[in-house]
Write an enzyme that holds these catalytic residues in place. Structure first.
Site, short mmCIF file in Angstrom:
data_model
loop_
_atom_site.label_atom_id
_atom_site.label_comp_id
_atom_site.label_asym_id
_atom_site.label_seq_id
_atom_site.Cartn_x
_atom_site.Cartn_y
_atom_site.Cartn_z
N GLY A 61 48.61 30.87 -16.08
CA GLY A 61 48.17 30.72 -17.46
C GLY A 61 48.28 31.97 -18.31
O GLY A 61 47.79 31.99 -19.44
N TRP A 62 48.93 33.01 -17.79
CA TRP A 62 49.04 34.26 -18.54
C TRP A 62 49.82 34.05 -19.84
O TRP A 62 50.78 33.28 -19.90
CB TRP A 62 49.74 35.32 -17.70
CG TRP A 62 48.95 35.74 -16.49
CD1 TRP A 62 47.64 35.48 -16.23
CD2 TRP A 62 49.45 36.48 -15.37
NE1 TRP A 62 47.28 36.02 -15.03
CE2 TRP A 62 48.36 36.64 -14.47
CE3 TRP A 62 50.69 37.02 -15.03
CZ2 TRP A 62 48.48 37.32 -13.26
CZ3 TRP A 62 50.81 37.71 -13.84
CH2 TRP A 62 49.73 37.85 -12.97
N ASP B 85 44.12 29.86 -8.74
CA ASP B 85 44.09 28.88 -7.67
C ASP B 85 42.77 28.11 -7.64
O ASP B 85 41.69 28.68 -7.80
CB ASP B 85 44.27 29.57 -6.31
CG ASP B 85 45.71 29.96 -6.06
OD1 ASP B 85 46.54 29.76 -6.95
OD2 ASP B 85 46.00 30.47 -4.96
N ASP C 181 56.72 30.95 -8.44
CA ASP C 181 55.43 31.63 -8.45
C ASP C 181 55.59 33.13 -8.72
O ASP C 181 56.30 33.83 -7.99
CB ASP C 181 54.78 31.42 -7.07
CG ASP C 181 53.31 31.71 -7.07
OD1 ASP C 181 52.82 32.34 -8.01
OD2 ASP C 181 52.64 31.31 -6.09
#
Length: 742
Positions: free
Chosen positions: A537-538, A558, A495
């Protein structure tokens, strides 16, 4: 994940409303990023600020990847009639939707509320709904005049801002009401009886010392036509510590969802609250006593690495498992169906499963694929975050693993994943990552999970700290990867979190870099570790996630357990869908069915039962990892039916590995189509409106032209399609999931 500690200040299940005068503040907001004390001032000129869309975070309003401070401002006249018409006249309530992540609230330049009522500092992060109460005689309030309301936001990471987020999240000003601390607790499970009957008990309770005396009206309505099916009113009296319990039974319901409303009216004040919920209905047929072999048709492992696979099968126990054609060095446990060992030589090994019981035997063709690519079908498992948040511990993980082996593994569920909160405050003297007191023996826990035939996952961040503030893997990637391998970890969720401190404005290469580094570290170990990229999703990660050997990649922020969140995420996966392929899948985040809450307190998901069918259907069509986020120790009958429908799971696990494409998009419905390996298709007819819709596909439509068999995947039965079209009447926010065959 974009770490949010979910503090939900609204009622968790259903819709709860109180009838009171209010002033809407849902429009007219402006905002800017940055921070300045003068922005609280009522005389500050904010004309150059941009208009705020409260339906979305600031990242999607021109500030991608921005973390830190931002301000929102609006102007509102607060009429004294609010106070005059209120039963209680001493306090004003500001309802400010959802804050992501923490806030300070200024009224006409004066600080009137902060931090959601919690302590600490604005940088601590208290994501969630906001409802503040201030005294009606507070000099900051300008009655019958224009007031300037300013909200200072601090975003700790990921999405940020002031947003409307699902049920109970409103932007208005009201007076504090006698019903403010009254709730209808509907958290009890529905109990299923004969002839499709349902029964349940609900409770009226309060934290007020006020003695409530009035009536509770109970009503069941058919949402298709508004017909009232059942209606009854009962006297109801309760006060703090002495709730009122109402039990009911509804007989002979069809396989569809109905609306239940509970209306309590207090006789003395005349005030009412109304809460609604919907009734569950189970479509998944109950498993028969005869043997059925479930799960994917293929499983991948790397040469020389430990191999573990549990043959998923249902039927009357005991079952006997055999496998013909197993490669050398693999063996099957005849009593449990667990295949273990290691295969040195690359190649595809076709094998035949045979599972038998006292009623007969079934066989299934299966491929063991030994090569560089693993995770050939999306992961099926559980992740601790959406239930337990940072309160996860060894006991909760063991309970979840035991529940999975008892109730879900026969349908292909295999992963038990520990999210954030397992790490110690400091590394060992040699730099190794160690666990905190909640996880006294991580290797022992992994051995326990493996002993059941399941696989175990863990969580970290490429930054110095995780989203929850625990130790990340920054500059310790090789050590951590090896430690995970030594423990026996099978899955890593990685993450982004505090990596923004290392790379505050990364370009595409910068977005890839931390994931390339950890992938190289994982590649040095002698263990298959599924690699889940989590960076929201960047940079259109779906276009390059496979290049850095990600087995899956988050495509979004999220998820929350609301229709707005789930549908917005799910129905916007079209651009990513073409990039799904065996071993590399789009991940629109974890499932929000069952009891969720982000720890330690839980509530029934706020998705209606029709919305839950849509959730599982859409994620399966998208070939998404299916990661359960609920309390595995409390799987009610409906949730269990969602998670054990083998024909629906087969759509997700299809070996072709393709994601569905958005075939039709209308204002009130959508059609998604997924190609399957056997030449068939899976098609979802989704009603995105609040009313029943009839959705049709002409038989000459390219999506279904040439197909002659239509199978309802949830009910596991063929549909008789007469006339020129496939037509279905679909419930609000519901779905018909069909598999078409030639």
């Amino acid at each position: 994940m974009i770490r949010k500690i979910f503090i939900l200040l609204f009622l968790a299940t259903g819709f709860l409303t109180a009838r009171a005068q209010e002033v809407s503040i849902s429009k007219g907001w402006k905002f800017t990023v940055g921070d300045s004390a003068q922005w609280a001032s009522p005389t500050y000129n904010d004309q150059h600020w941009q208009a705020a869309n409260l339906n979305d975070n600031w990242e999607r309003q021109g500030h991608p990847n921005y973390d830190g401070f931002g301000w929102y401002r609006t102007k509102v006249v607060i009429p004294s009639s609010l106070k005059d018409k209120s039963y209680l006249k001493d306090s004003l309530r500001l309802n400010l939707g959802t804050v992501d992540d923490n806030d300070e609230v200024y009224l006409n330049g004066k600080l009137v509320a902060k931090y959601g009522g919690y302590g600490g500092t604005i940088k601590d992060g208290h994501y969630g709904g906001r409802s503040y109460t201030i005294a009606a005689n507070n000099p900051a309030i300008l009655w019958d005049k224009e007031n300037v309301l300013a909200v200072r936001i601090f975003d700790t990471g990921g999405d940020g801002g002031l947003v409307t987020s699902g049920y109970g999240s409103t932007f208005n000003i009201t007076m504090a009401d006698v019903m403010d601390h009254v709730a209808v607790n509907t958290e009890a499970d529905f109990v299923y009886g004969d002839n499709n009957s349902l029964s349940k008990s609900v409770k009226l309770h309060t934290t007020n010392a006020y003695q409530y005396s009035g009536t509770l009206a109970f009503k069941v309505t058919d949402p298709e036509n508004g017909t009232v099916l059942y209606e009854k009113t009962n006297p109801a009296n309760f006060t703090s510590g002495k709730p009122f319990t109402y039990s009911f039974s509804i007989a002979r319901l069809a396989k569809r969802s109905y609306t239940i409303s509970y209306t309590f009216t207090d006789t003395k004040s005349g005030k009412s609250i109304v809460q609604t919920e919907t009734t569950p209905y189970i479509l998944t047929p109950y498993p028969t006593a005869k043997v059925k072999i479930n799960g994917a048709d293929v499983f991948g492992a790397r040469p020389g690495h430990p191999f573990l696979y549990l043959i998923p099968a249902t039927g009357k126990r005991p079952l006997l498992y055999k496998v013909a054609g197993l490669p050398e060095c693999l063996k099957v446990d005849a009593a449990t169906g667990v295949i273990s060992g290691s295969v040195a030589q690359k190649g595809n090994y076709p094998v035949t499963f045979t599972v038998s019981n006292s009623l007969g035997a079934k066989t299934k063709q299966f491929t063991i694929s030994i090569g560089d690519n693993i995770g050939l079908t999306p992961a099926l498992g559980w992740n601790s975050w959406n239930a337990w948040g940072l309160s996860v511990n060894d006991e909760k993980v063991r309970i979840s693993a035991k529940a999975m082996i008892d109730k879900l593994s026969a349908h292909g569920w295999a992963y038990i994943n520990i999210d954030d909160g397992w790490e110690a405050e400091n590394r060992a003297a040699d730099g190794k990552i160690v666990t905190n007191s909640k996880f006294p023996d991580m290797k022992g826990l992994a051995d326990f999970v493996h002993g059941l035939g399941l696989r175990i996952g863990i969580y970290s961040s490429p930054g110095p700290r995780t989203c929850g503030g625990f130790l990340g893997s920054w500059q310790h990637e090789d050590q951590d990867a090896q430690t995970y391998a030594d423990w026996g970890i099978d899955y890593l969720k990685y993450d982004w979190c505090s990596y923004s401190d290392i790379a505050p404005k990364p370009d595409l290469d910068g977005l890839k870099k931390p994931y390339q580094v950890m992938q190289a570290s994982l590649g040095k170990t002698n263990r298959d570790i599924m690699y889940s990229l989590c960076q929201y999703g960047w940079g259109n990660v779906w276009e390059w996630g496979a290049d850095v050997n990600g087995n899956s990649w988050r495509t979004t922020g999220d998820i929350q357990d609301t229709w707005q969140s789930m549908s917005t995420i799910g129905f916007n996966q079209g651009p990513a869908a073409p990039h799904a392929q065996p071993g590399h899948f789009n991940d629109p985040d974890m499932l929000v069915v069952g009891k969720v809450g982000w720890g330690p307190s839980l509530h029934n998901t706020r998705l209606t039962f029709d919305e839950q069918y849509t959730h599982i259907s859409l994620w399966s069509l998208l070939a998404s990892p299916l990661l359960i986020g609920c309390d595995m120790g409390h799987l009610d009958a409906f949730t269990l039916s969602l998670l054990t429908n083998d024909e629906v799971l087969a759509i997700d696990q299809d070996a072709l590995g393709k994601g569905a494409n958005q075939y039709i998009k209308k204002d009130d419905y959508q059609v998604w189509v997924k190609e399957l390996k056997d030449g068939g298709k899976a098609i979802g007819l989704f009603n995105t409106s609040d009313k029943y819709q009839t959705i049709s596909l002409d038989k000459t439509d390219p999506a279904i032209a040439g197909y002659t068999k239509f199978r309802d995947a949830w009910q596991q039965k063929y549909i008789v399609v007469t006339g020129n079209a496939l037509t279905a009447k679909v419930a609000p926010h519901g779905v018909l999931l069909v598999r078409v065959e030639k």
